[in-house]
Write an enzyme that holds these catalytic residues in place. Structure first.
Site, short mmCIF file in Angstrom:
data_model
loop_
_atom_site.label_atom_id
_atom_site.label_comp_id
_atom_site.label_asym_id
_atom_site.label_seq_id
_atom_site.Cartn_x
_atom_site.Cartn_y
_atom_site.Cartn_z
N SER A 110 0.83 -1.21 0.00
CA SER A 110 0.00 0.00 0.00
C SER A 110 0.86 1.26 0.00
O SER A 110 0.37 2.35 -0.31
CB SER A 110 -0.98 0.01 1.16
OG SER A 110 -0.30 -0.28 2.34
N ALA A 118 -1.06 0.65 10.22
CA ALA A 118 -0.27 -0.60 10.19
C ALA A 118 -0.49 -1.37 8.88
O ALA A 118 -1.58 -1.33 8.32
CB ALA A 118 -0.69 -1.47 11.37
N PRO A 119 0.55 -2.04 8.36
CA PRO A 119 1.88 -2.20 8.96
C PRO A 119 2.82 -1.01 8.73
O PRO A 119 3.97 -1.06 9.16
CB PRO A 119 2.41 -3.45 8.25
CG PRO A 119 1.72 -3.46 6.91
CD PRO A 119 0.36 -2.87 7.15
N ASP A 159 -3.00 3.00 15.04
CA ASP A 159 -3.52 1.68 14.64
C ASP A 159 -3.28 0.72 15.80
O ASP A 159 -2.22 0.76 16.42
CB ASP A 159 -2.76 1.17 13.38
CG ASP A 159 -3.53 0.07 12.66
OD1 ASP A 159 -3.94 -0.89 13.32
OD2 ASP A 159 -3.71 0.20 11.44
N LYS A 184 -12.66 1.95 0.63
CA LYS A 184 -12.82 0.61 0.04
C LYS A 184 -14.28 0.48 -0.39
O LYS A 184 -15.17 0.52 0.47
CB LYS A 184 -12.50 -0.49 1.06
CG LYS A 184 -11.36 -0.17 2.03
CD LYS A 184 -10.00 -0.31 1.44
CE LYS A 184 -8.91 0.16 2.39
NZ LYS A 184 -7.62 0.37 1.82
#
Ligand SMILES: C[S@@+](CC[C@H](N)C(=O)[O-])C[C@H]1O[C@@H](n2cnc3c(N)ncnc32)[C@H](O)[C@@H]1O
Length: 346
Positions: free
Chosen positions: A186, A213-214, A232, A300
């Site tokens: 990402s 995260a990550p 997060d 999303k």
């Protein structure tokens, strides 16, 4: 060719698999698309030429207009025909600065990419002989950014047929280079989003990263020297873990608030949550409170109707319409079933 056997007048490019969403987006702007090829939606000459949302298309990475169709039965013939067409189209124009000369091929046709590359070489050889100075200024890629550009855009739809245009509107989507220290793919999304936003975090700027995260986005900002608050409950990894410029807070992104008077230069938000929840629970309070100057927010749309969401985002009474300036919604090259929105606080 369009359904009625006529050469298309305009073509929009998108990620393969998102043609129907692009066709619906075009329909919302009053444009009737022909049957799509992978990564390409064409329009006939009867369609309005100026129809485009003010902040540009979301699904189209390029809108090529006016379009011509060039045919040829060999690499040499196509290269020569393209060179003739381009030289004619250049007539009376001074070319003093670098210009984009971008060749591509629709997906799903084995060997078509190699055909496009061979014709591109033939075209350059011919152009160098004919207009050497113009040829030397050609760039194989458009510069980062979104908006209208002039150059040469050639899209191969078959071995013997290429759609060409001198003018394009570009959405700013681009394939980005990975960084081995980035903890997640990402990372590529936010790197790509900077081109659409027209800027990236700078040394010393403050970034709040919700759903960090990550740590791909946090790493991207920190490697530019920005100070990142990464929120997060999950763990940071790779280059974001223990980075001296990244402070990790294990908190709920919907509850986290800046300290009184604190303004972040950038809000990043990449939560796997229902889009309306993110818009109402994060973007709205952050923009209304003027807690950030600029933002990059990923939504999303997996289980949501993407086109309905797009219509909502573009409505004057949406959170963007009321509280943001310069907002752009894009389906990025590195996005899956998601949009990335960039903009500024009003
Ligand atoms: C797609 S990942 C983010 C990837 C990140 N942008 C990167 O580059 O590494 C989504 C993250 O959102 C986090 N998340 C989801 N809901 C959250 C919440 N309410 N508060 C904080 N984090 C949340 C998840 O733990 C997950 O790590």
């Amino acid at each position: 060719m369009t359904d009625d056997g006529v050469s298309p007048a305009r073509a929009c490019l998108c990620r393969s698999g998102f043609e129907d969403m692009l066709a619906r987006e075009l329909a919302d702007a009053g444009l009737r698309a022909g049957s799509p090829s992978p990564g390409l939606v064409t329009l006939g000459s009867g369609e309005p030429t100026n129809a485009m949302p003010a902040a540009g298309w979301a699904f189209a990475s390029a809108d090529l207009f006016p379009l011509a169709t060039i045919a040829g039965d060999s690499v040499n013939a196509l290269g020569g025909a393209l060179c003739d067409w381009f030289a004619e189209a250049l007539r009376g124009e001074q070319v003093a600065t670098p210009w984009p000369c971008v060749f591509s091929a629709v997906d799903g046709v084995p060997g078509l990419g190699r055909r496009a590359a061979a014709v591109e070489r033939a075209f350059h050889e011919k152009l160098s002989r004919r207009l050497g100075r113009v040829a030397r200024l050609a760039l194989a890629e458009a510069s980062p950014g979104t908006g209208p550009v002039r150059g040469l855009f050639a899209v191969f739809t078959g071995f013997d047929s290429v759609l060409v245009s001198r003018d394009a509107w570009l959405g700013g989507q681009r394939r980005m280079a990975d960084d081995p220290a980035a903890p997640a793919r990402s990372y590529l999304k936010v790197e790509e989003a900077y081109g659409v936003a027209g800027g990236a975090p700078e040394p010393g700027q403050l970034v709040c990263d919700l759903g960090a995260a990550p740590g791909g986005w946090a790493f991207s900002a920190a490697k530019r020297g920005a100070l990142v608050t990464a929120v997060d409950n999950g763990l940071l990894k790779g280059g974001a873990l223990d980075h001296p410029l990244v402070e990790h807070l294990q908190q709920d992104a919907f509850v986290f608030r800046p300290r009184t008077g604190q303004v972040y230069d950038w809000l990043f938000c990449d939560l796997v949550e229902e889009p309306h929840h993110v818009l109402r629970g994060v973007l709205e309070p952050w923009l209304a409170g003027r807690w950030c100057r600029r933002f990059v927010v990923n939504l999303k749309f997996g289980r949501t109707d993407a086109n309905a969401l797009l219509r909502e985002l573009r409505a004057g009474d949406s959170v963007l319409g009321r509280l943001a300036s310069g907002a752009r919604v894009r389906h990025l090259h590195h996005d899956r079933d998601e949009f990335t929105i960039v903009g500024a606080s009003r």
